[in-house]
Scaffold this motif. Structure first.
Motif, PDB file in Angstrom:
ATOM      1  N   ILE A 167       0.951  -1.089  -0.120  1.00 55.82           N
ATOM      2  CA  ILE A 167      -0.052   0.014  -0.061  1.00 55.82           C
ATOM      3  C   ILE A 167       0.905   1.248  -0.097  1.00 55.82           C
ATOM      4  O   ILE A 167       2.066   1.327   0.650  1.00 55.82           O
ATOM      5  CB  ILE A 167      -1.072   0.078   1.053  1.00 55.82           C
ATOM      6  CG1 ILE A 167      -1.929   1.241   1.198  1.00 55.82           C
ATOM      7  CG2 ILE A 167      -0.315  -0.108   2.340  1.00 55.82           C
ATOM      8  CD1 ILE A 167      -3.122   0.884   1.942  1.00 55.82           C
ATOM      9  N   ARG A 168       0.453   2.244  -0.698  1.00 54.16           N
ATOM     10  CA  ARG A 168       1.092   3.375  -0.736  1.00 54.16           C
ATOM     11  C   ARG A 168       0.606   4.380   0.050  1.00 54.16           C
ATOM     12  O   ARG A 168      -0.790   4.926  -0.009  1.00 54.16           O
ATOM     13  CB  ARG A 168       1.209   4.116  -1.988  1.00 54.16           C
ATOM     14  CG  ARG A 168       2.330   3.172  -2.907  1.00 54.16           C
ATOM     15  CD  ARG A 168       2.311   3.573  -4.397  1.00 54.16           C
ATOM     16  NE  ARG A 168       1.201   3.161  -5.204  1.00 54.16           N
ATOM     17  CZ  ARG A 168       1.181   2.891  -6.271  1.00 54.16           C
ATOM     18  NH1 ARG A 168       2.151   3.246  -7.259  1.00 54.16           N
ATOM     19  NH2 ARG A 168      -0.140   2.295  -6.954  1.00 54.16           N
ATOM     20  N   VAL A 169       1.282   5.024   1.015  1.00 52.17           N
ATOM     21  CA  VAL A 169       0.734   5.954   1.862  1.00 52.17           C
ATOM     22  C   VAL A 169       1.559   7.155   1.648  1.00 52.17           C
ATOM     23  O   VAL A 169       2.672   7.556   1.435  1.00 52.17           O
ATOM     24  CB  VAL A 169       0.751   5.717   3.349  1.00 52.17           C
ATOM     25  CG1 VAL A 169      -0.109   4.808   3.572  1.00 52.17           C
ATOM     26  CG2 VAL A 169       2.406   5.367   3.945  1.00 52.17           C
ATOM     27  N   ILE A 170       0.957   8.432   1.789  1.00 56.27           N
ATOM     28  CA  ILE A 170       1.400   9.701   1.721  1.00 56.27           C
ATOM     29  C   ILE A 170       1.790  10.373   3.133  1.00 56.27           C
ATOM     30  O   ILE A 170       1.028  10.498   3.859  1.00 56.27           O
ATOM     31  CB  ILE A 170       0.453  10.782   1.061  1.00 56.27           C
ATOM     32  CG1 ILE A 170      -0.297  10.136  -0.244  1.00 56.27           C
ATOM     33  CG2 ILE A 170       1.151  12.052   0.585  1.00 56.27           C
ATOM     34  CD1 ILE A 170       0.531   9.348  -1.295  1.00 56.27           C
ATOM     35  N   VAL A 171       3.018  10.638   3.119  1.00 53.36           N
ATOM     36  CA  VAL A 171       3.450  11.469   4.288  1.00 53.36           C
ATOM     37  C   VAL A 171       4.116  12.770   4.072  1.00 53.36           C
ATOM     38  O   VAL A 171       4.470  12.904   3.224  1.00 53.36           O
ATOM     39  CB  VAL A 171       4.490  10.605   5.268  1.00 53.36           C
ATOM     40  CG1 VAL A 171       3.919   9.229   5.614  1.00 53.36           C
ATOM     41  CG2 VAL A 171       5.697  10.313   4.564  1.00 53.36           C
ATOM     42  N   CYS A 172       4.131  13.589   5.194  1.00 53.12           N
ATOM     43  CA  CYS A 172       4.789  14.984   4.996  1.00 53.12           C
ATOM     44  C   CYS A 172       6.046  15.062   5.804  1.00 53.12           C
ATOM     45  O   CYS A 172       5.641  15.074   6.967  1.00 53.12           O
ATOM     46  CB  CYS A 172       3.693  16.178   5.232  1.00 53.12           C
ATOM     47  SG  CYS A 172       2.428  16.049   4.192  1.00 53.12           S
ATOM     48  N   PRO A 173       7.185  14.723   5.124  1.00 55.63           N
ATOM     49  CA  PRO A 173       8.482  14.779   6.027  1.00 55.63           C
ATOM     50  C   PRO A 173       8.440  16.103   6.988  1.00 55.63           C
ATOM     51  O   PRO A 173       8.907  16.167   8.151  1.00 55.63           O
ATOM     52  CB  PRO A 173       9.489  14.713   5.190  1.00 55.63           C
ATOM     53  CG  PRO A 173       8.913  14.294   3.804  1.00 55.63           C
ATOM     54  CD  PRO A 173       7.455  14.626   3.885  1.00 55.63           C
ATOM     55  N   GLU A 174       7.848  17.251   6.315  1.00 55.98           N
ATOM     56  CA  GLU A 174       8.093  18.489   7.058  1.00 55.98           C
ATOM     57  C   GLU A 174       6.871  19.390   6.541  1.00 55.98           C
ATOM     58  O   GLU A 174       6.017  18.924   5.306  1.00 55.98           O
ATOM     59  CB  GLU A 174       9.319  19.359   6.968  1.00 55.98           C
ATOM     60  CG  GLU A 174       9.531  19.500   5.653  1.00 55.98           C
ATOM     61  CD  GLU A 174      11.168  20.157   5.415  1.00 55.98           C
ATOM     62  OE1 GLU A 174      11.178  21.228   5.550  1.00 55.98           O
ATOM     63  OE2 GLU A 174      12.145  19.317   5.402  1.00 55.98           O
ATOM     64  N   ILE A 175       6.456  20.418   7.028  1.00 58.87           N
ATOM     65  CA  ILE A 175       5.334  21.181   6.467  1.00 58.87           C
ATOM     66  C   ILE A 175       5.713  21.854   5.119  1.00 58.87           C
ATOM     67  O   ILE A 175       6.797  22.356   5.067  1.00 58.87           O
ATOM     68  CB  ILE A 175       4.797  22.237   7.536  1.00 58.87           C
ATOM     69  CG1 ILE A 175       3.991  21.395   8.524  1.00 58.87           C
ATOM     70  CG2 ILE A 175       3.799  23.256   6.816  1.00 58.87           C
ATOM     71  CD1 ILE A 175       3.923  22.249   9.770  1.00 58.87           C
ATOM     72  N   GLY A 176       4.686  21.350   4.131  1.00 59.31           N
ATOM     73  CA  GLY A 176       5.152  21.818   2.837  1.00 59.31           C
ATOM     74  C   GLY A 176       5.690  20.682   1.681  1.00 59.31           C
ATOM     75  O   GLY A 176       6.300  21.210   0.613  1.00 59.31           O
TER      76      GLY A 176
END
Ligand code: NAD
Ligand code: GLY
Length: 350
Positions: free
Chosen positions: A322-331
């Motif tokens: 499954i592919r999940v989307i994460v934000c390593p930092e804001i933006g």
């Protein structure tokens, strides 16, 4: 008026500004030779803006018929779709004519799917009237209806010939529906723009909503131009959606609206990602504060088993990954591929 051109497989303009509904006829006249169209809307929007758009179209010489579905997510169904096909046929809408989607994302998705399939494809114009539809669903050509197994599981890509977003229509949205749209707005800040995120963190977004919509649409059109068919980069637009769709389904469609479910999904995935060092420490707390400032929820008490079983039906899953989307930092955002076992373990970190 702000104009943004989306250079997708077929290019089109997105117009954002006040008073555009009255100018709809003139704007569309520039895009088509046809003088016949069907306006698809829902009963609530019909009561507010149905005659306004018909008058504007008539003024420019269009012969327009109108089809209104009941307001709400339930209308994104095959049943309404068949009703609409029959209506178009009975009213002699031909391949050279066009449809107009006047309403929120429900009407936009239903009309877009109908436009893609009726007579093997007719043109359509998006006239979005919710914040969510103006910043997200009217742009990029994703169209769909729901089936029992889940939301948006039957659909296709069909770009509109124009998007006309009259920001005056947002004045009749309840605070709650406006806040729901802010869920997708915060998403754009998280995935691509720390400066947008900063602006949103103070709340008070209604004051300069036109510019905020344009910023979101600018990000979305950029992403769509790079990956129109959603095989790579476009998946970042689904930040918060894997959990969000599961929460919507768990609660029953319409109980938690889309933008609020996405808000919860964004915070929950960020908390888990932070605990797995995929996201910098402190991001989820900043996100929580921003969501609260915009009257959005940030957490669902859905149990982990239900979250797992309902989210692995997501379109971003292949047979064992499954592919999940994460934000390593804001933006900034990133697509992370996990085995189903790793995904299960991630859920324990929320
Ligand atoms: P919606 O279309 O159900 O609209 C929400 C409510 O607002 C409805 O009751 C509607 O009648 C009312 N409304 C609409 N405009 C109004 C106005 N100007 N004044 C007063 N009331 C108004 O919901 P939505 O939040 O706009 O869209 C949600 C849908 O969009 C979901 O089905 C979701 O899956 C879809 N979506 C699609 C995409 C895409 O890329 N295609 C992206 C995000 C969401
Ligand atoms: N709303 C997600 C997309 O358009 O890809």
């Amino acid at each position: 008026m702000i104009k943004i051109t989306v250079k997708a497989s077929s290019a089109y303009d997105i117009l954002i500004g006040k008073g555009l509904l009255d100018k709809c006829g003139e704007i569309i006249s520039e895009l088509t030779k046809s003088k016949k169209c069907a306006v698809v809307t829902d009963t609530t929007v019909d009561g507010l803006y149905g005659s306004k758009i018909l008058d504007a179209l008539k003024k420019s010489g269009f012969n327009a018929v109108k089809f209104a579905v009941p307001a709400g997510e339930e209308s994104k169904s095959h049943q309404q779709l068949i009703g609409l096909y029959n209506f178009l046929s009975e009213n002699d809408i031909t391949r050279s004519d066009f449809l107009i989607a006047l309403g929120g994302g429900v009407v936009g998705d239903l009309t877009g799917y109908c436009a893609a399939t009726y007579l093997r494809g007719v043109d359509y114009v998006q006239v979005p009237t919710t914040l969510l539809a103006q910043v997200d669903s009217s742009v990029g050509g994703k169209t769909a209806v729901n089936i029992d197994a889940g939301k948006n599981l039957v659909g296709c890509f069909k770009q509109p010939i124009a998007v006309v977003a009259d920001t005056d229509t947002l004045s009749t949205l309840s605070d709650d529906i406006f806040a729901d749209g802010m869920g997708e707005v915060v998403k754009y800040g998280m995935i691509r723009s720390s400066s947008l995120f900063e602006k949103l963190s103070h709340g008070r977004t209604k004051e300069n909503i036109g510019e905020i919509i344009a910023e979101c649409v600018g990000i979305k059109s950029d992403v769509v131009e790079n990956d129109e068919l959603d095989t790579g980069e476009r998946m970042i637009l689904n930040f918060g959606h894997t959990f969000g769709h599961a929460i919507e389904k768990y609660m029953g469609y319409g109980v938690v609206p889309h933008g609020k479910a996405v808000a919860m999904g964004m915070y929950m995935i960020s908390r888990a990602a932070e605990n797995r060092s995929l996201t910098q420490k402190g991001v989820s707390e900043k996100l929580k504060a921003c969501l609260k400032a915009n009257f959005l929820p940030f957490f669902s008490d859905i149990d982990r088993d239900s979250l797992y079983s309902l989210s692995i039906g997501d379109k971003k899953r292949t047979s064992d990954k499954i592919r999940v989307i994460v934000c390593p930092e804001i933006g900034k955002s990133e697509i992370v591929t996990l085995s189903l076992n790793e995904y299960k373990n991630l859920l324990e970190l929320i």
